[in-house]
Design an enzyme around this catalytic site. Structure first.
Site, mmCIF file in Angstrom:
data_model
loop_
_atom_site.group_PDB
_atom_site.id
_atom_site.type_symbol
_atom_site.label_atom_id
_atom_site.label_comp_id
_atom_site.label_asym_id
_atom_site.label_seq_id
_atom_site.Cartn_x
_atom_site.Cartn_y
_atom_site.Cartn_z
ATOM 1 N N GLU A 1 13.423 14.657 33.750
ATOM 2 C CA GLU A 1 13.316 15.728 32.774
ATOM 3 C C GLU A 1 13.412 17.050 33.528
ATOM 4 O O GLU A 1 12.763 17.192 34.560
ATOM 5 C CB GLU A 1 11.992 15.671 32.007
ATOM 6 C CG GLU A 1 11.960 16.719 30.895
ATOM 7 C CD GLU A 1 10.680 16.672 30.043
ATOM 8 O OE1 GLU A 1 9.764 15.913 30.369
ATOM 9 O OE2 GLU A 1 10.638 17.411 29.061
ATOM 10 N N ALA B 1 2.709 15.686 35.423
ATOM 11 C CA ALA B 1 3.064 14.286 35.274
ATOM 12 C C ALA B 1 4.242 14.155 34.331
ATOM 13 O O ALA B 1 4.641 15.120 33.690
ATOM 14 C CB ALA B 1 1.883 13.485 34.729
ATOM 15 N N MET B 2 4.762 12.924 34.242
ATOM 16 C CA MET B 2 5.981 12.712 33.472
ATOM 17 C C MET B 2 5.917 11.393 32.711
ATOM 18 O O MET B 2 5.588 10.359 33.288
ATOM 19 C CB MET B 2 7.182 12.757 34.418
ATOM 20 C CG MET B 2 8.506 12.547 33.738
ATOM 21 S SD MET B 2 8.846 13.862 32.518
ATOM 22 C CE MET B 2 9.855 12.954 31.366
ATOM 23 N N GLU C 1 0.417 11.985 28.651
ATOM 24 C CA GLU C 1 1.626 11.224 28.985
ATOM 25 C C GLU C 1 1.691 9.939 28.169
ATOM 26 O O GLU C 1 2.748 9.545 27.700
ATOM 27 C CB GLU C 1 1.695 10.915 30.481
ATOM 28 C CG GLU C 1 1.585 12.121 31.411
ATOM 29 C CD GLU C 1 2.495 13.287 31.061
ATOM 30 O OE1 GLU C 1 3.576 13.062 30.497
ATOM 31 O OE2 GLU C 1 2.110 14.445 31.336
ATOM 32 N N HIS D 1 2.863 10.605 24.665
ATOM 33 C CA HIS D 1 4.299 10.868 24.579
ATOM 34 C C HIS D 1 5.087 9.606 24.207
ATOM 35 O O HIS D 1 6.215 9.699 23.737
ATOM 36 C CB HIS D 1 4.837 11.366 25.922
ATOM 37 C CG HIS D 1 4.867 12.857 26.083
ATOM 38 N ND1 HIS D 1 5.335 13.707 25.100
ATOM 39 C CD2 HIS D 1 4.528 13.651 27.132
ATOM 40 C CE1 HIS D 1 5.273 14.965 25.539
ATOM 41 N NE2 HIS D 1 4.784 14.961 26.765
ATOM 42 N N GLU E 1 6.276 18.565 23.035
ATOM 43 C CA GLU E 1 5.183 19.082 23.874
ATOM 44 C C GLU E 1 4.045 19.694 23.053
ATOM 45 O O GLU E 1 2.874 19.434 23.315
ATOM 46 C CB GLU E 1 5.711 20.068 24.910
ATOM 47 C CG GLU E 1 6.650 19.429 25.952
ATOM 48 C CD GLU E 1 6.041 18.254 26.697
ATOM 49 O OE1 GLU E 1 4.826 18.047 26.621
ATOM 50 O OE2 GLU E 1 6.814 17.510 27.362
HETATM 51 ZN ZN ZN Z 1 4.233 16.672 27.778
#
Ligand code: ZN
Length: 849
Positions: free
Chosen positions: A122, A255-256, A291, A294, A313
């Site tokens: 991302e 973080a992802m 996370e 998400h 987000e």
């Molecule tokens: Zn996020």
């Protein structure tokens, strides 16, 4: 890296890609200097598109071969990607490229961190891995094969064959390329499991470098709690057989949320009593939740294009704040969020970087992972929920999941489900997404013959690119108190939609006292010329925890501004009223600790600026210090009792109750150390069995310039722990007396452990300097030059982190001519640097305006 050739991308230019991707197969042969990536991608013409240009993104790739349906082709290559003649029917694209993860210092794409391979895709990093339509509206299933002799090799989805030297992964859920992830290394896992509500068994693993297993218990617990919470509150279940989390030391962000393989900055997941503060624990719990959440808000339903970033987000931040409120204290969480919003989002929205929650154009999307998109984006969701009510919110969100699962969506889609479930017209509300700037809300009141009237006026100052502002929908929660302190009108939600609007309340035998914007019901600046007496009344009587806190904050601001402007002594009435709250044993210690907090020096600078007074950072620092001292003197008799109350007898736990007590104790210690010269802090430093108390003590010692021994002992104990050493670097600068802060920072950049290519370490030093307001804004400009010099250097290696840090200059226009000139010069030196990155080029241009 390329020279900046600034190309602006506009929301209004969106068109779908000419092809759909029916499946992706990737094979990685890992090698630090020469990783080979083979791709096999099935494309078909997209019936919804008119433009059939076959363009694949690709950056910093060496193309080895390409073929269509097995026949070699020679595409046209550019800096940004390739184009190629393709059939007017479904076809298979095959390519092989070579990349060099060991040389990737930007930490975007496939890179290495301490011998471990990992990815960050991302927003637009996948194009550094292979040629691909690297845009979120192209969703596909991925099958991945990894070849290397490393013991652990991970990718998204469910595991397939895992044989010596080869690992296969299959992700059955179509996803955009930005959610692709790969990790390979010598890793160890803490493993656990979770059974979903409908009976799916999920293996959970938290992967770390050898040696870090002792810091994984908290993250695992937070994951399990998050999974349960999303089932209970949002009805969302996990959808794979395995959920992997990996901790990595070199990471640009927190973080992802990669599908089934979340990658975390180790600072955002690793925790232990000895090495982490209570604030670290709370943040880790929130980021794990974020996370994980998400998976539905971001992954199953993703964004059509990057202008819609707030769709995932804003909503996911809102969800994680609900989660934290449920796990801990809702009022404490809310006030913390308001403090954070004012510290980070308001300055952004009131300065040259102001942009709508949904921006309309950008050059580098990495520059738009902002407090406005995230935190104001979350506020917008909160307002929507307040306006439609909890039940309607639940219905609308359920419809969102049902209607859009598997799609790449827009803000319009999101608002539509609310319109469809409630029948409301949200066109005016939508301005929260399109209009930038912080609305100002002023209030006047009148009282006549038992009728009380509140008149609101709203206006939003001009922001870059937007001079004309339209009125917005402001949900204003209001309660009324009688002069005796009784609540005569419980909280009501007023909807302010006009530039000027009045609300009347009848049958008021006495003139009521208004409690306005309860719970901070809208992210606005409330301009109310209320007097100190009213604020003191609310501080004593308001039933809304936010408004009560804000009343104290208003008094603090008033007192501090007066001290800065005419050297006035701190407002004794305020300190006495505050003392009553702070020593009230019926109140939650965490809440009392919040009450003791003062506005930051940067916030005071903004307050002065808005009053038309040029802020003097030194005068602000002196006023704050004088106020803290006066508080310590005035409350001296209460401090021992408060310290006692703050003592935790039980074994350490990072829960809300204990950390609330330690937060109170930390406030008290800071006052005590004004009176005892630091001996209590020294004793606490010696005795502490946890990092929260240790670091609090150390900060006081640094401020008092008697920390040499403590710093040396700390370093000796923790020199091999990168996360703790980040704290060691930071605190020496953050808590340093302002006049020496730059020199401290400078000296520390010469320390052998100052690895400036590690984003955490870079931020530990630079961020700490910026947070030392008077230190950074030293009159001779040394702070500005120091930061700009390091940003120029980092920009060559890691543009994303460098450009983010450059936002430290966003408030430059607040200050006196001299400082402005120096900050402008620092920014211009960056602007004129050869080979500026696109990230930094755009950032500096916007900062300079
Ligand atoms: Zn996020």
């Amino acid at each position: 890296m390329k020279d900046a050739s600034p190309q602006t991308i506009y929301l209004k230019d969106y068109t779908p890609f000419g092809y759909v991707v029916e499946g992706v197969e990737l094979t990685f042969a890992l090698a630090p200097e020469a990783t080979r990536v083979k791709s096999r991608i099935r494309f078909a013409p997209n019936p919804d598109a008119t433009d059939r240009t076959f363009f694949l993104h690709g950056e910093d790739l060496t193309l080895i071969s390409a073929a269509i349906d097995g026949t070699p082709v020679t595409p046209t290559l550019t800096e940004q990607g390739l184009t190629c003649e393709v059939p007017d029917a479904p076809f298979t694209w095959e390519a092989e490229v070579e990349i060099a993860p060991a040389k990737n210092t930007a930490l975007e794409g496939l890179y290495m961190s301490n011998g471990m391979y990992c990815t960050q895709c991302e927003a637009e990093g996948f194009r550094k891995i292979t040629y691909y339509p690297d845009r979120p509206d192209v969703m596909a299933t991925f099958d991945v094969r990894i070849e290397s002799d490393l013991p652990v090799m991970l990718s998204n989805g469910n595991p397939g064959t895992q044989d010596g030297g080869v690992a296969e992964w299959h992700d059955p859920w179509p996803k955009p390329s930005y959610l692709f992830a790969l990790v390979a290394g010598d890793l160890e896992a803490r493993s656990d499991s979770f059974t979903t509500r409908s009976g799916r068994h999920v293996d959970l693993n938290l992967w770390v470098r050898p040696g870090d297993l002792g810091k994984t218990a908290w993250g695992m617990e937070a994951l399990r709690t998050s999974m349960r919470w999303d089932e209970e509150v949002y009805g969302r279940e996990y959808d794979l057989d395995v959920f992997n989390i990996v901790a990595v030391d070199d990471f640009n962000m927190g973080a992802m949320e990669n599908k089934g393989l979340n990658i975390f900055n180790s600072s955002a997941v690793l925790a232990s009593q000895d090495t982490s503060t209570d604030a670290n624990f709370e943040r880790i719990e929130a980021i794990i939740a974020h996370e994980y959440f998400h998976n539905w808000t971001g992954n199953r339903i993703t964004c059509r294009d990057w202008f819609q970033l707030c769709l995932k987000e804003g909503l996911t931040v809102f969800r994680d704040s609900q989660f934290t409120a449920d796990q801990r204290s809702a009022p404490v969480k809310r006030i913390g969020d308001v403090i954070d919003l004012r510290a980070r989002q308001f300055p952004e929205d009131q300065g040259p970087l102001s942009h709508p929650v949904r921006p309309e154009s950008f050059q580098e999307i990495n520059n738009f992972y902002t407090a406005t998109v995230y935190e104001k984006g979350a506020e917008v969701i909160g307002m929507l929920k307040r306006l439609v009510g909890d039940e309607a919110y639940d219905k609308a969100v359920a419809l969102y999941f049902e209607r859009h699962d598997g799609q790449a969506c827009t803000i319009e889609d999101w608002l539509q489900v609310f319109e469809d479930t409630t029948g409301r017209d949200l066109s005016q509300f939508k301005r929260w997404y399109t209009q930038s700037g912080t609305p100002r809300l002023s209030v006047e009141e009148s009282y006549e013959g038992a009728r009380y009237t509140l008149t609101f006026r709203q206006r939003t100052p001009a922001t870059p690119g937007q001079s004309e502002k339209l009125p917005q929908v402001l949900p204003v929660a209001v309660g009324l108190l009688s002069p005796g302190g009784e609540e005569v009108l419980p909280t009501q939600l007023l909807e302010v939609t006009e530039p000027e609007q009045s609300f009347t309340f009848d049958n008021m035998p006495d003139r009521p006292i208004p409690s306005l914007l309860r719970g901070f019901s809208a992210p606005v600046v409330l301009e109310r010329e209320s007097d100190a007496a009213e604020q003191a009344f609310l501080l004593a009587h308001d039933t809304d925890p936010y408004c009560r806190w804000e009343a104290g904050r208003g008094l603090a601001r008033g007192s501090l501004v007066a001290s800065v402007v005419d050297g006035a002594d701190p407002d004794g009435a305020w300190l006495d009223a505050l003392q009553a709250v702070v020593t009230d044993p019926a109140l939650d210690p965490a809440y009392r600790a919040l009450m003791m907090g003062l506005p930051t020096q940067s916030e005071l600078a903004q307050a002065l600026y808005e009053k038309g007074i040029t802020p003097d950072p030194d005068a602000i620092r002196d006023a704050v210090e004088a106020t803290v001292r006066a508080t310590a003197d005035r409350w001296a008799d209460d401090l021992p009792g408060l310290s006692e109350e703050a003592r935790v007898a039980e074994p350490y736990a990072p829960d809300a109750q204990q950390s609330g007590k330690r937060a109170l104790g930390t406030r008290v210690l800071s006052l005590v150390s004004r009176l005892d010269g630091g001996s209590a802090a020294e004793a606490q430093f010696e005795a502490a069995d946890n990092m929260t108390l240790k670091l609090a003590a150390l900060g006081n010692l640094v401020r008092l310039e008697r920390a040499d021994d403590a710093l040396a002992a700390f370093e000796a104990q923790w020199k091999d722990d990168r996360l703790v050493m980040d704290k060691w670097f930071g605190i020496q600068i953050m808590s340093a007396p302002a006049p020496v802060a730059v020199e401290r920072a400078e000296a520390l950049t010469g320390h052998a452990a100052f690895d400036w290519t590690n984003p955490n370490r870079f931020r530990a030093v630079m961020g700490a300097l910026v947070s030392n307001h008077a230190g950074f804004h030293r009159a001779d400009g040394a702070g500005y030059d120091f930061l700009a010099g390091w940003l120029a250097r980092l920009d060559e290696k890691n543009p994303q982190t460098a450009a983010r840090m450059a936002t430290a200059f966003q408030t430059w226009r607040r200050y006196d001519d001299d400082r402005q000139a120096k900050m402008r010069a620092a920014l211009e030196s960056l602007r004129d640097k050869p080979k500026l990155s696109r990230d930094m080029g755009e950032m500096v241009a916007r900062l300079l305006g």
